[in-house]
Scaffold this active site. Structure first.
Site, short mmCIF file in Angstrom:
data_model
loop_
_atom_site.label_atom_id
_atom_site.label_comp_id
_atom_site.label_asym_id
_atom_site.label_seq_id
_atom_site.Cartn_x
_atom_site.Cartn_y
_atom_site.Cartn_z
N HIS A 155 0.84 -1.19 0.00
CA HIS A 155 0.00 0.00 0.00
C HIS A 155 0.89 1.25 0.00
O HIS A 155 2.11 1.17 0.21
CB HIS A 155 -0.95 0.01 1.21
CG HIS A 155 -0.27 0.06 2.53
ND1 HIS A 155 -0.22 -1.00 3.40
CD2 HIS A 155 0.42 1.06 3.13
CE1 HIS A 155 0.46 -0.66 4.47
NE2 HIS A 155 0.87 0.58 4.34
P1 TYD Z 1 -2.03 -2.66 7.56
O1 TYD Z 1 -1.66 -1.22 7.62
O2 TYD Z 1 -2.71 -3.15 6.31
O3 TYD Z 1 -0.76 -3.55 7.86
P2 TYD Z 1 0.42 -4.06 6.88
O4 TYD Z 1 0.69 -2.97 5.91
O5 TYD Z 1 1.57 -4.33 7.76
O6 TYD Z 1 -0.01 -5.31 6.23
O7 TYD Z 1 -2.95 -2.97 8.82
C1 TYD Z 1 -3.39 -4.26 9.12
C2 TYD Z 1 -4.73 -4.15 9.85
O8 TYD Z 1 -4.58 -3.43 11.07
C3 TYD Z 1 -5.80 -3.43 9.04
O9 TYD Z 1 -7.02 -4.11 9.24
C4 TYD Z 1 -5.89 -2.07 9.67
C5 TYD Z 1 -5.45 -2.31 11.10
N1 TYD Z 1 -4.73 -1.15 11.66
C6 TYD Z 1 -5.38 -0.31 12.56
O10 TYD Z 1 -6.56 -0.51 12.90
N2 TYD Z 1 -4.68 0.75 13.08
C7 TYD Z 1 -3.40 1.00 12.73
O11 TYD Z 1 -2.78 1.99 13.24
C8 TYD Z 1 -2.75 0.14 11.78
C9 TYD Z 1 -1.34 0.38 11.34
C10 TYD Z 1 -3.45 -0.93 11.28
#
Ligand code: TYD
Length: 144
Positions: free
Chosen positions: A52
Site C-alpha cells: 500500500h
Molecule cells: P495494515 O496497515 O494493512 O498492515 P500491513 O501494511 O503491515 O499489512 O494494517 C493491518 C490491519 O490493522 C488493518 O485491518 C488495519 C489495522 N490497523 C489499525 O486498525 N490501526 C493502525 O494503526 C494500523 C497500522 C493498522
C-alpha cells in the site's frame, strides 16, 4: 526517491549483557510530529506485508530485532532498504508504495506515524497508486 535513512540515538551499556537503548524525539530527530506508534511482531522469515501507499502519512520505520527488507516504489523506480540494525531508521514520505519482507524469524518492525489511523488515506490498489503518482498527486506535501 522520497525517503531518508537516519541514525537513531543509541546508548550501549558498557556491559553487553545489559543491552542497548535507542530513542527518537518527535520533531527533533524526525521531520514530523508523532500521532501514532505501532509494531509488528510474532513474525516468520519470508512473511510479506504492506502493499500500500499513503496519501498524507509520514512514517519512521525501524527494526529493533532481526532483519526486514523494505521494498519501495515511487511509481517510476524501485529500491530496497534493509533494516538490519536497531539504530537504523527509515523515514518514508507520503506517496511511496511499500512491501515489507521479513528476512529472519521474530523480526520486529516498529513504526512511528504522523497521522492517526485513517483507512481513507491509504491506497491499496497498485493501479490506483500509479495513477495517483503519475498525476503528480503523490508529491510530498507539507507534513504535520
Ligand atoms: P495494515 O496497515 O494493512 O498492515 P500491513 O501494511 O503491515 O499489512 O494494517 C493491518 C490491519 O490493522 C488493518 O485491518 C488495519 C489495522 N490497523 C489499525 O486498525 N490501526 C493502525 O494503526 C494500523 C497500522 C493498522
Amino acid at each position: 526517491m522520497n525517503y531518508e535513512l537516519m541514525h537513531l540515538n543509541t546508548v550501549m551499556a558498557s556491559d553487553e549483557r545489559l543491552g542497548g537503548l535507542s530513542f527518537v524525539e518527535s520533531e527533533k530527530d524526525i521531520p514530523f510530529p508523532i500521532r501514532r506508534i505501532y509494531c509488528i511482531y510474532k513474525t516468520e522469515a519470508d512473511m510479506h506485508r504492506g502493499f500500500h501507499s499513503h496519501k498524507r502519512n509520514w512514517q519512521l520505520l525501524y527494526c529493533p530485532y532481526g532483519k526486514i527488507d523494505i521494498v519501495l516504489d515511487d511509481g517510476f523506480t524501485k529500491e530496497t532498504v534493509s533494516l538490519d540494525k536497531p539504530q537504523k531508521g527509515l523515514i518514508l514520505h507520503p506517496g511511496l508504495w511499500r512491501e515489507m519482507i521479513w528476512k529472519k524469524d521474530d523480526s520486529v518492525l516498529c513504526v512511528a506515524a504522523s497521522e492517526y489511523y485513517d483507512a481513507k488515506e491509504y491506497i491499496r490498489d497498485y493501479d490506483e497508486f500509479l495513477k495517483y503518482v503519475q498525476k503528480g498527486d503523490g508529491r510530498t506535501s507539507a507534513k504535520g
